[in-house]
Design a protein around this motif. Structure first.
Motif, PDB file in Angstrom:
ATOM      1  N   GLY A 125      34.548  47.497  40.930  1.00 45.56           N
ATOM      2  CA  GLY A 125      33.683  47.118  39.812  1.00 45.56           C
ATOM      3  C   GLY A 125      33.740  48.099  38.662  1.00 45.56           C
ATOM      4  O   GLY A 125      33.421  47.750  37.521  1.00 45.56           O
ATOM      5  N   SER A 184      38.055  41.947  39.808  1.00 46.05           N
ATOM      6  CA  SER A 184      37.190  41.945  40.986  1.00 46.05           C
ATOM      7  C   SER A 184      36.209  40.784  40.936  1.00 46.05           C
ATOM      8  O   SER A 184      35.918  40.150  41.961  1.00 46.05           O
ATOM      9  CB  SER A 184      36.427  43.263  41.091  1.00 46.05           C
ATOM     10  OG  SER A 184      37.314  44.354  41.157  1.00 46.05           O
ATOM     11  N   GLY A 185      35.687  40.516  39.735  1.00 45.87           N
ATOM     12  CA  GLY A 185      34.756  39.405  39.570  1.00 45.87           C
ATOM     13  C   GLY A 185      35.417  38.067  39.840  1.00 45.87           C
ATOM     14  O   GLY A 185      34.813  37.173  40.442  1.00 45.87           O
ATOM     15  N   PRO A 233      36.516  45.321  36.685  1.00 47.21           N
ATOM     16  CA  PRO A 233      35.443  44.356  36.950  1.00 47.21           C
ATOM     17  C   PRO A 233      35.856  42.903  36.734  1.00 47.21           C
ATOM     18  O   PRO A 233      35.362  42.012  37.439  1.00 47.21           O
ATOM     19  CB  PRO A 233      34.337  44.779  35.973  1.00 47.21           C
ATOM     20  CG  PRO A 233      35.033  45.556  34.904  1.00 47.21           C
ATOM     21  CD  PRO A 233      36.169  46.249  35.597  1.00 47.21           C
ATOM     22  N   ARG A 237      31.055  42.388  37.195  1.00 43.94           N
ATOM     23  CA  ARG A 237      31.716  41.397  38.057  1.00 43.94           C
ATOM     24  C   ARG A 237      30.957  40.073  38.075  1.00 43.94           C
ATOM     25  O   ARG A 237      31.550  39.000  38.231  1.00 43.94           O
ATOM     26  CB  ARG A 237      31.836  41.951  39.482  1.00 43.94           C
ATOM     27  CG  ARG A 237      32.885  43.026  39.629  1.00 43.94           C
ATOM     28  CD  ARG A 237      32.886  43.659  41.002  1.00 43.94           C
ATOM     29  NE  ARG A 237      31.780  44.592  41.159  1.00 43.94           N
ATOM     30  CZ  ARG A 237      31.659  45.434  42.182  1.00 43.94           C
ATOM     31  NH1 ARG A 237      32.568  45.437  43.130  1.00 43.94           N
ATOM     32  NH2 ARG A 237      30.642  46.266  42.261  1.00 43.94           N
TER      33      ARG A 237
END
Length: 294
Positions: free
Chosen positions: A269, A276-277, A273, A15
């Motif tokens: 994550g 979410s990142g 990821p 992330r």
């Protein structure tokens, strides 16, 4: 733009790559600690050791979603080294320095007070938690399919907690045809679960309510699935705990009973990821821009 802003990012997982990309595009100066195995190059970002950081010039410290453990350790998938942040390092930062973390441990809170750094817990924000509930729910579906031998459709699914994450999970499993029951403490949430077409029950009655569960998904960060509850559950039941460590399940007793139980607090994550990142990157960049203007 974040030109001239010095950001220290310590540890994390995939992330963090999206956060680095976003801050790099805004011209921030980024010091990466615990990223020696990262091969990607980012404009304005340099790999450093904690001992090499110019702490008096640091405007912000970015910690992973898991934050700082109570023994002072920060996890990083891009390093084999043990990352330990010390109060003496934080004490060298200017008073305007802000620590951004997913969650705040007792140790981090103590260190921040000693150094007089400000702290912002990203996972306490409604926007971050609600956005993150989407990959969390998708991940819960994935794990349910992988670790059970029944369909989600017509399965008895008990969701514990109807907060920002529990709400999305309950609605997702209901949309897939599951018989969803929801365990909550507040009377308002009992009414909300009923309004959503789910079967509500009070956490006080969890022992009886869980007897028929095929899948249990916990989002409550307190020990609610105790040995007394586990004793009455079906042998094939799968328990998925999404609460922050140590979770809300008696895992030792679950293992003794032969029940399959998993603690996966960082599910976004793991399963998404990149998405979410990007969520974290968007919120962090806005907060840093606000910090520069204050």
């Amino acid at each position: 733009m974040l030109t001239g802003i010095h950001v220290v990012m310590i540890g994390g997982d995939a992330r963090q790559l999206e956060i680095i990309r976003k801050l790099s595009s805004l011209d921030a100066r980024i010091s990466l600690v615990g990223f020696e195995q990262l091969n990607d190059g980012f404009i304005g970002a340099s790999k450093q050791e904690l001992s090499e950081i110019e702490w008096p010039s640091v405007d912000a410290i970015l910690l992973p979603v898991g934050g700082l453990s109570n023994d002072g350790v920060i996890n990083s998938v891009f390093s084999n080294e043990t990352l330990t942040l010390e109060a003496t390092q934080l004490s060298k930062t200017p008073k305007s320095c802000t620590i951004y973390t997913g969650i705040i441990s007792d140790q981090l809170e103590k260190m921040a007070k000693q150094s007089k750094c400000q702290m912002i817990a990203l996972m306490d924000r409604d926007d971050v938690a609600i956005y993150n509930s989407i990959p969390t729910a998708e991940g819960a579906v994935m794990l349910a399919i992988q670790h059970t031998d029944i369909t989600i459709h017509n399965a008895n699914v008990s969701v514990l907690g109807l907060g920002r994450i529990g709400m999305t999970i309950a609605k997702t499993f209901k949309a897939l045809g599951a018989n969803v029951s929801v365990g909550v403490r507040e009377k308002a949430n009992l009414a909300r679960a009923f309004e959503l077409g789910m079967k509500p029950f009070s956490i006080e009655n969890i022992k009886e309510a869980m007897k028929s569960a095929d899948l249990v998904i916990n989002t409550i960060p307190a020990k609610v699935v105790t040995s007394n509850v586990l004793t009455e559950m079906k042998q094939h039941a799968f328990i998925l705990d999404l609460a922050s460590k140590p979770g809300g399940v008696d895992f030792d007793y679950a293992e003794k009973r032969g029940l399959k139980a998993m603690l996966v607090p960082g599910l976004p994550g793991m399963v998404a990821p990149k998405t979410s990142g990007k969520i974290l990157a968007g919120v962090l960049s806005d907060l840093l821009l606000e910090q520069t203007q204050s």
